[in-house]
Design an enzyme around this catalytic site. Sequence first.
Site, PDB file in Angstrom:
ATOM      1  N   SER A 138       0.859  -1.175   0.000  1.00 35.14           N
ATOM      2  CA  SER A 138       0.000   0.000   0.000  1.00 35.14           C
ATOM      3  C   SER A 138       0.899   1.230   0.000  1.00 35.14           C
ATOM      4  O   SER A 138       1.716   1.406   0.899  1.00 35.14           O
ATOM      5  CB  SER A 138      -0.878  -0.032   1.253  1.00 35.14           C
ATOM      6  OG  SER A 138      -1.661   1.125   1.339  1.00 35.14           O
ATOM      7  N   LYS A 164      -1.205  -0.937  -4.260  1.00 36.38           N
ATOM      8  CA  LYS A 164      -2.381  -0.119  -3.928  1.00 36.38           C
ATOM      9  C   LYS A 164      -1.940   1.326  -3.819  1.00 36.38           C
ATOM     10  O   LYS A 164      -1.004   1.648  -3.094  1.00 36.38           O
ATOM     11  CB  LYS A 164      -2.943  -0.639  -2.612  1.00 36.38           C
ATOM     12  CG  LYS A 164      -3.936   0.252  -1.914  1.00 36.38           C
ATOM     13  CD  LYS A 164      -4.726  -0.568  -0.905  1.00 36.38           C
ATOM     14  CE  LYS A 164      -4.788   0.095   0.439  1.00 36.38           C
ATOM     15  NZ  LYS A 164      -5.530  -0.726   1.419  1.00 36.38           N
ATOM     16  N   LYS A 166      -2.969   5.033  -2.726  1.00 41.00           N
ATOM     17  CA  LYS A 166      -3.927   5.821  -1.948  1.00 41.00           C
ATOM     18  C   LYS A 166      -4.294   7.053  -2.782  1.00 41.00           C
ATOM     19  O   LYS A 166      -3.412   7.653  -3.425  1.00 41.00           O
ATOM     20  CB  LYS A 166      -3.295   6.245  -0.621  1.00 41.00           C
ATOM     21  CG  LYS A 166      -3.074   5.084   0.343  1.00 41.00           C
ATOM     22  CD  LYS A 166      -4.383   4.615   0.937  1.00 41.00           C
ATOM     23  CE  LYS A 166      -4.160   3.605   2.049  1.00 41.00           C
ATOM     24  NZ  LYS A 166      -5.432   3.156   2.648  1.00 41.00           N
ATOM     25  N   ASP A 192      -7.224   3.139  -3.271  1.00 40.15           N
ATOM     26  CA  ASP A 192      -7.973   3.160  -1.999  1.00 40.15           C
ATOM     27  C   ASP A 192      -8.215   4.614  -1.619  1.00 40.15           C
ATOM     28  O   ASP A 192      -7.269   5.385  -1.448  1.00 40.15           O
ATOM     29  CB  ASP A 192      -7.169   2.440  -0.910  1.00 40.15           C
ATOM     30  CG  ASP A 192      -7.938   2.311   0.415  1.00 40.15           C
ATOM     31  OD1 ASP A 192      -9.102   2.757   0.495  1.00 40.15           O
ATOM     32  OD2 ASP A 192      -7.353   1.751   1.374  1.00 40.15           O
ATOM     33  N   GLU A 217     -11.121   0.723  -3.774  1.00 36.78           N
ATOM     34  CA  GLU A 217     -11.400   0.418  -2.364  1.00 36.78           C
ATOM     35  C   GLU A 217     -12.042   1.610  -1.664  1.00 36.78           C
ATOM     36  O   GLU A 217     -11.538   2.731  -1.741  1.00 36.78           O
ATOM     37  CB  GLU A 217     -10.093   0.013  -1.667  1.00 36.78           C
ATOM     38  CG  GLU A 217     -10.276  -0.437  -0.213  1.00 36.78           C
ATOM     39  CD  GLU A 217      -8.975  -0.901   0.454  1.00 36.78           C
ATOM     40  OE1 GLU A 217      -7.948  -1.068  -0.246  1.00 36.78           O
ATOM     41  OE2 GLU A 217      -8.988  -1.083   1.684  1.00 36.78           O
ATOM     42  N   ASP A 242     -13.898  -1.769   2.619  1.00 33.94           N
ATOM     43  CA  ASP A 242     -13.015  -1.926   3.778  1.00 33.94           C
ATOM     44  C   ASP A 242     -13.799  -1.418   4.998  1.00 33.94           C
ATOM     45  O   ASP A 242     -14.497  -2.194   5.668  1.00 33.94           O
ATOM     46  CB  ASP A 242     -11.716  -1.129   3.522  1.00 33.94           C
ATOM     47  CG  ASP A 242     -10.772  -1.026   4.716  1.00 33.94           C
ATOM     48  OD1 ASP A 242     -11.135  -1.449   5.812  1.00 33.94           O
ATOM     49  OD2 ASP A 242      -9.645  -0.489   4.558  1.00 33.94           O
ATOM     50  N   LYS A 266     -10.134  -7.015   7.576  1.00 30.15           N
ATOM     51  CA  LYS A 266      -9.166  -6.730   8.639  1.00 30.15           C
ATOM     52  C   LYS A 266      -9.780  -7.307   9.903  1.00 30.15           C
ATOM     53  O   LYS A 266     -10.852  -6.852  10.310  1.00 30.15           O
ATOM     54  CB  LYS A 266      -8.967  -5.217   8.804  1.00 30.15           C
ATOM     55  CG  LYS A 266      -8.329  -4.538   7.607  1.00 30.15           C
ATOM     56  CD  LYS A 266      -8.225  -3.035   7.816  1.00 30.15           C
ATOM     57  CE  LYS A 266      -7.602  -2.365   6.589  1.00 30.15           C
ATOM     58  NZ  LYS A 266      -7.704  -0.895   6.644  1.00 30.15           N
ATOM     59  N   GLY A 294      -4.361  -4.190   6.040  1.00 26.14           N
ATOM     60  CA  GLY A 294      -3.406  -3.911   7.113  1.00 26.14           C
ATOM     61  C   GLY A 294      -3.674  -2.563   7.738  1.00 26.14           C
ATOM     62  O   GLY A 294      -4.361  -1.715   7.149  1.00 26.14           O
TER      63      GLY A 294
END
Length: 374
Positions: A138, A164, A166, A192, A217, A242, A266, A294
């Site tokens: 990420s 991933k 952000k 995400d 995400e 998520d 998670k 995570g």
Amino acid sequence: MITIRRISLREIHLPLVEPFTISSGTQDTRRITLVEVADAAGVVGWGECVASEYPNYMPETIDTAWMAIEAWIAPRVLGRTISGPSDVFPLLEADIKGHLMAKAAVEMSVWELAARKQGLSLARLLGGTRDRIEVGRSIGIQTSVDALIERVQAALDEGYRRIKLKIKPGADVVFVKAVHDAFGAAAPLMVDANSAYTLSDAAVFREMDDLGLMMFEQPLAWDDMVRHSELQKQLQTPICLDESITGIERAEDMVKLSAGRIINIKPARVGGFARAVAIHDFCREHSIPVWCGGMLESGVGRAHNVALASLPGFTIPGDTSPSRRYWQRDIVRPEWEMDGKGTIRVPVDTPGMGVEIDIDRVEDLTVRTKDMRV
Ligand code: OSB
Ligand code: MG
């Protein structure tokens, strides 16, 4: 049968090797509450509370979690005889609403204890079947497109199986398209948003919809299923939830409303392992791929995530990167390592979580403690 006699909390401050920026804020040091539970026979189990310092990801924080464990959760568990770790969440559910990360920290510690007690790896106790898991990276929001491309290149070179990115309003389409153009359609990319958008921003996602991304995400609000359903209707790219998935009912809602097609599990966000496994089982029945997210965990929370990710439904690489991606020096031995193919070995031959606490390191980092016993 397990009777919990002691619950010890330790807050540690663990500096990240580099700051990590998501749409709602930046972290450079993790405040982590480590949980140690001990039973009447002196067997111990370790866990970690992953709540953030500030309520920008979910409503809980590391301080509300400490308070919830001390005031309500520990008193419910201490001195109780339970037949196994699956009994912990039901015990905590009655009349204590929410506080899922606080509950999970204790619940997951009891699973670790149970695994050690049975001489079984945590992975196998949870129903894990894999010996190695595939790992993703990420990448936090960067200040420039060039910096982001450099990060992605380094991650691919290291062998990561999924990248991933952000995103946030103002750092989305241009960044993502540039990365897509630099690495081609075959690069395993996803984004995400950590709930930074509203339905009126749907055009942003439509602009990224033909890039062949693995998923979007959590584009919309953490507690909003209906609008995710509206958004998914406008897109080909699967939405992955998520923050919105806090339990099995929310997973059911997602399927019923077609609000997403993938779930990031998670364990801490859903209240612990019992519920995480239940969501995994439900998703398997409904052909919903899952992966393990995570929360910038230390080696303890990472051990728990690695164990969970060894279950058969975790078919997408998780945000379970190796220790050195986060820390100069982790708090467990051995540290978590990834091979050049982007996989981490699941410690299936050792009882419990498969790593030992580096207690000298933990003591150096500790800023407060609380011991509760009966
Ligand atoms: O949304 O997955 C998230 C970190 C903090 C808060 C939320 C998230 C994250 C990550 C980190 O993406 C992933 C990791 O632990 O490597
Ligand atoms: Mg996320």
